[in-house]
Design an enzyme around this catalytic site. Structure first.
Site, PDB file in Angstrom:
ATOM      1  N   ASP A  15       0.747   0.161  11.923  1.00  0.00           N
ATOM      2  CA  ASP A  15       0.570  -1.012  12.780  1.00  0.00           C
ATOM      3  C   ASP A  15       1.850  -1.806  13.034  1.00  0.00           C
ATOM      4  O   ASP A  15       1.821  -2.829  13.709  1.00  0.00           O
ATOM      5  CB  ASP A  15      -0.532  -1.920  12.201  1.00  0.00           C
TER       6      ASP A  15
ATOM      7  N   ARG B  17      -7.569  -1.918   8.579  1.00  0.00           N
ATOM      8  CA  ARG B  17      -8.160  -3.264   8.474  1.00  0.00           C
ATOM      9  C   ARG B  17      -7.949  -4.051   9.755  1.00  0.00           C
ATOM     10  O   ARG B  17      -8.824  -4.763  10.216  1.00  0.00           O
ATOM     11  CB  ARG B  17      -7.533  -4.029   7.304  1.00  0.00           C
TER      12      ARG B  17
ATOM     13  N   GLY C 239       0.827  -1.208   0.000  1.00  0.00           N
ATOM     14  CA  GLY C 239       0.000   0.000   0.000  1.00  0.00           C
ATOM     15  C   GLY C 239       0.860   1.256   0.000  1.00  0.00           C
ATOM     16  O   GLY C 239       1.861   1.313   0.709  1.00  0.00           O
TER      17      GLY C 239
ATOM     18  N   ASP D 100      -1.463   2.838   8.224  1.00  0.00           N
ATOM     19  CA  ASP D 100      -2.088   2.198   9.394  1.00  0.00           C
ATOM     20  C   ASP D 100      -1.222   2.272  10.652  1.00  0.00           C
ATOM     21  O   ASP D 100      -1.727   2.102  11.763  1.00  0.00           O
ATOM     22  CB  ASP D 100      -2.373   0.712   9.108  1.00  0.00           C
TER      23      ASP D 100
ATOM     24  N   THR E 193       3.389   2.800   5.907  1.00  0.00           N
ATOM     25  CA  THR E 193       2.006   2.343   6.034  1.00  0.00           C
ATOM     26  C   THR E 193       1.188   3.381   6.797  1.00  0.00           C
ATOM     27  O   THR E 193       1.579   3.783   7.894  1.00  0.00           O
ATOM     28  CB  THR E 193       1.895   0.972   6.748  1.00  0.00           C
TER      29      THR E 193
ATOM     30  N   ASP F 232       4.084  -4.373   6.531  1.00  0.00           N
ATOM     31  CA  ASP F 232       4.505  -5.672   7.081  1.00  0.00           C
ATOM     32  C   ASP F 232       4.556  -6.766   6.008  1.00  0.00           C
ATOM     33  O   ASP F 232       5.439  -7.627   6.045  1.00  0.00           O
ATOM     34  CB  ASP F 232       3.671  -6.084   8.296  1.00  0.00           C
TER      35      ASP F 232
ATOM     36  N   ARG G 241       1.108  -4.986  -5.527  1.00  0.00           N
ATOM     37  CA  ARG G 241       1.017  -6.216  -4.739  1.00  0.00           C
ATOM     38  C   ARG G 241       1.319  -7.329  -5.735  1.00  0.00           C
ATOM     39  O   ARG G 241       0.660  -7.432  -6.773  1.00  0.00           O
ATOM     40  CB  ARG G 241      -0.373  -6.348  -4.121  1.00  0.00           C
TER      41      ARG G 241
END
Ligand code: ADP
Length: 322
Positions: free
Chosen positions: A130, A172, A11, A128, A126, A103, A72
């Site tokens: 995370d 997500r 992403g 996110d 990222t 990740d 991807r």
């Protein structure tokens, strides 16, 4: 270290360009040649290598997205794909690689290290946020600012019409965007995958603040186990039919836009540190920034667990939103 390659993968996130720029210019400073690989692992397999110089990264520090493109790659999940990728790295005499991604990209690098003897160093990209091993990943701060800007606008109209809004944000598996932006916009509640969603509790919260506030904003992380914003809004509407309820999904605007000051500076620091780490002989580590200092986390640790929510933030939000 004579020639390195850099690529972005998975992403995209605002600040990746600033990181590419820092990698390229730091390498050139150390008299290392640089190749960019377009389209992530796919480009490594399909031989999309391009030579880069200082001017290739001019005028990009402020631009969202990634000039190297990203992808991807299904083919990289296969051993045949990884063998082709390795053959291309060897063909171009690459002796160090910087991967900018999340990740999944680091999991890919780890898997690749079983056949690939060329050192990889990662920079966390990222929205996110995370990954463990960094306080802030590239793009997270910008994404949070984008959410705050959008929800401020929603608040204006919500307030005019006395409405209840459910605003769905990205995440997500992680509620880090939801929590930070929720605090920033003064959300009445935040619904996140890390905490159990209790609709009864949410209804109580909405009812208790009914008289003191005319508009209400609930931030919902897309990955919450109770469903997305539409599903949760439906459940609440059934119980509180007199509320004028609306749903907004913010979607991909969260991935784009000019990176914030913080993302530009952090991305530059991490890209700079990635080259110095390769020169120092480090491999299979992710560069991060913890407590303002550069930190190195082995890929296998960075991908093992997700960064946890700060419980102080969760408690504070509960109190401030009453
Ligand atoms: P992100 O890096 O943003 O988390 P992805 O999860 O899509 O994004 O991962 C990026 C790419 O890394 C994948 O498309 C795939 O090509 C590669 N990858 C991820 N996991 C593995 C794995 N276990 N083995 C090999 N390649 C992988």
């Amino acid at each position: 270290m004579k020639r390195i390659a850099v690529f972005t993968s998975g992403g995209d996130s605002p600040g990746m360009n600033a990181c590419i720029r820092a990698v390229v210019r730091t390498a050139i400073y150390h008299k290392i040649e640089v190749f960019g690989i377009r389209h992530g692992y796919d480009g490594m397999i399909k031989d999309e290598f391009i030579e880069m110089d200082s001017s290739s990264v001019a005028n990009i520090i402020h631009r969202g997205g990634t000039i190297l493109k990203t992808a991807r790659s299904k083919d990289f999940l296969t051993i045949e794909g990884r063998k082709s990728a390795l053959a291309n790295l060897k063909k171009h005499n690459i002796d160090g690689v910087v991967v900018i991604g999340g990740d999944g990209s680091f999991r890919g690098a780890l898997q690749f290290s079983e056949i690939c003897d060329i050192p990889f160093v990662g920079c966390p990209g990222t929205i996110d946020n995370d990954l463990i091993g960094t306080d802030f990943a590239i793009g997270y701060d910008t994404a949070v600012n984008t959410v705050i800007d959008a929800v401020d606008k929603i608040r204006d109209t919500a307030e005019s019409h006395d409405r209840l809004f459910f605003v769905e944000v990205m995440g997500r598996d992680a509620g880090l965007i939801a929590l930070r932006s929720g605090i920033g916009v003064g959300a009445e509640a935040i619904i996140m995958p890390e905490t159990k969603t209790d609709i009864e509790d949410l209804i109580k919260r909405l009812e208790s603040g009914r008289k003191s506030k005319s508009s209400k904003i609930i931030i919902v992380a897309e990955g919450d186990e109770a469903g997305g914003a539409f599903v949760i809004a439906e459940q609440v509407k059934k119980r509180l039919p007199d509320y004028d309820t609306r749903v907004t999904i913010l979607g991909h605007i969260q991935r784009g836009g000019n990176p914030s000051a913080m993302d530009r500076v952090n991305s530059s620091r991490m890209g700079f540190a990635a080259i110095e780490a390769l020169i120092a002989g480090k491999q299979n580590v992710m560069i991060g920034i913890i407590d303002k200092k550069i930190a190195y986390t082995p890929f296998q640790n960075a991908v093992k667990h997700h960064q946890r929510l700060n419980p102080d933030f969760v408690r504070m939000l509960d109190i401030l939103s009453l």
